[in-house]
Design an enzyme around this catalytic site. Structure first.
Site: not given
Length: 465
Positions: A120, A186-187, A319, A444
């Site tokens: 677009a 970074g991650y 996200a 638990h």
């Protein structure tokens, strides 16, 4: 002559922000057109980001488990030396992506959203021309939702191509590189660097900052750095990458020395930037906030009935933020009174071990004397020990107000802690106090008991430490 479509809502971008907005618009009875510009339904996250990277990380962890069993045994289990055909692993990953693509397509169809595949370009704020395989389509809309996402940042001296790759190409390699250099600590770089180290590659990481994951505090990142060092990952902190020539990346170390690093592949992960070029944003008259599209708490831009969601709108570029924004915008267009004002947006690094952060961190409250901070180690949690997740320095940490015990932030580092992220976010969103967490009976044996115990410790009476 181009076909013409008029619609109530036009969405540009089919990532997690765009397609979720589309589905919600459809559920609310809004005539909606969604334009997919090429990444595929689900966008970066589903096709070349979150989902495929976690699939490769999972496969790498399974390979590492078998390799440990072959190298003398683990937990009494022995095995033959494993091998990997990465092309088959990638094919399995691609199958997951196709399945999820089909699922998103089905959801959009059920919501009666018209999906157009093409690029677009806007001529004004409410009109665009979409180039498709079958010719041009002109679309005009009453409302436009911009969800064009983001793209990897390219370094001028390390252009993508050949053996210089982004995370997209790293997730589709047909074999494990012998030597991988990751530029950027970074991650994204660490997640993929760790995965390829588990698969047998020699890995080096080059990071300009003095430590890895500089946006997180040192206590959270230390266990990750220790894993890297223990597993022979070469770390060059405070270093600058240079040119890549003839299988060699030239870097400048922290002390100014030139150092060549051999590399079969150079993975550049120095960040992502909003995708603002090439689709006519400059013709829409919307205000910008630096590189991002400026929005208010309704995700509205400065142009009436033009909205923006996801990575295009700024940090955090996650996200789940885009999806939440997409839902809010759809409901506003349908006439509902909504705002996007979350208490927190939790973030996860799928490193080894994993890191979770929600709400305020020690860096945010540094110097304040009105905050309680308490840490509970995973080594004191039975479930963590039973999952071999108790000896890597992992912990859960809570921050709360001294006056009313309101939770301000929760962080964790350790294996499997990503599954705690929703519990952290939920408690913060509900305005929970320490007593709410402490008074909830936690199952638990589970990893979540560490959240319970950290809250008890903040109140001065942890049970298991």
């Amino acid at each position: 002559m181009a076909d013409t479509i008029k619609t109530k809502v036009l969405i540009i971008g089919a990532g997690t922000g765009g397609y979720v907005a589309g589905i919600r618009c459809g559920q609310l009875g809004l005539d909606t057109v969604l334009v997919d510009g090429g990444d595929g339904l689900g966008g970066t996250c589903l096709n070349v980001g979150c989902i495929p990277s976690k699939a490769i990380i999972h496969a790498a962890s399974k390979f590492e488990t078998v390799a440990k069993a072959a190298a003398g045994g683990t937990l009494g289990i022995t095995a033959a030396q494993p091998a990997i055909d990465l092309s088959q692993t990638v094919a399995w990953k691609d199958g997951i992506v196709r399945k999820l693509n089909a699922g998103v397509a089905g959801l959009l169809k059920r919501a009666k959203v018209k999906v157009i595949n093409g690029w677009a370009t806007f001529s004004d704020a409410k009109t665009c021309t979409v180039k498709t395989a079958d010719g041009d389509i002109v679309i005009s809309a009453e409302h436009v939702i911009l969800a064009t996402g983001s793209e990897p940042v390219e370094l001028p001296f390390l252009k993508f191509g050949g053996d210089v790759i982004s995370s997209t190409e790293a997730l589709s390699l047909d074999k494990v590189p012998d030597k991988l250099v990751v530029v950027g600590g970074g991650y994204i770089g660490l997640e993929l660097g760790i995965a390829f180290r588990k698969l047998g590659a020699e890995v080096a990481i080059v990071e300009m900052a003095d430590r890895l994951l500089p946006l997180y505090d040192k206590a959270l990142t230390d266990p990750v750095q220790k894993w890297l060092e223990k597993h022979g990952v070469e770390l060059h902190l405070g270093a600058k990458a240079g040119s890549f020539e003839k299988g060699q990346l030239n870097i400048t170390t922290k002390d100014g020395a030139a150092l060549p690093l051999k590399a079969d592949k150079v993975l550049v992960t120095v960040g992502r930037r909003p995708r603002t070029k090439g689709w006519g944003l400059e013709n829409m008259g919307v205000a910008m906030a630096g590189p991002f599209v400026k929005i208010d708490d309704r995700c509205a831009t400065s142009m009436k009935n033009v909205w923006a969601v996801g990575d295009l709108t700024g940090e955090p570029m996650l996200a789940h933020k885009g999806s939440a924004q997409g839902e809010v915008v759809a409901e506003i267009i349908a006439g509902h009174n909504k705002v996007f004002n979350p208490v927190t947006i939790a973030a996860v690094c799928f490193t080894e071990p994993e890191i979770v952060s929600a709400g305020l961190t020690p860096l945010d409250v540094e110097g304040r004397d009105d905050v309680i901070t308490a840490v509970f180690p995973l080594m004191a949690i039975g479930r963590a020990l039973a999952l071999e997740a108790g000896d890597d320095g992992g912990f859960v940490r809570v921050l709360a107000s001294k006056t009313d015990h309101r939770l301000l932030g929760v962080q964790a580092v350790g294996q499997h802690v990503s599954e705690l992220s929703n519990s952290f976010a939920q408690m913060l969103e509900m305005g929970a106090v320490l007593e709410d967490v402490a008074g909830t009976i936690h199952v638990h044996p589970t990893m979540g008991e560490a959240f319970h115990e950290a809250s008890l410790r903040a109140l001065g009476h942890a049970i298991h430490i």
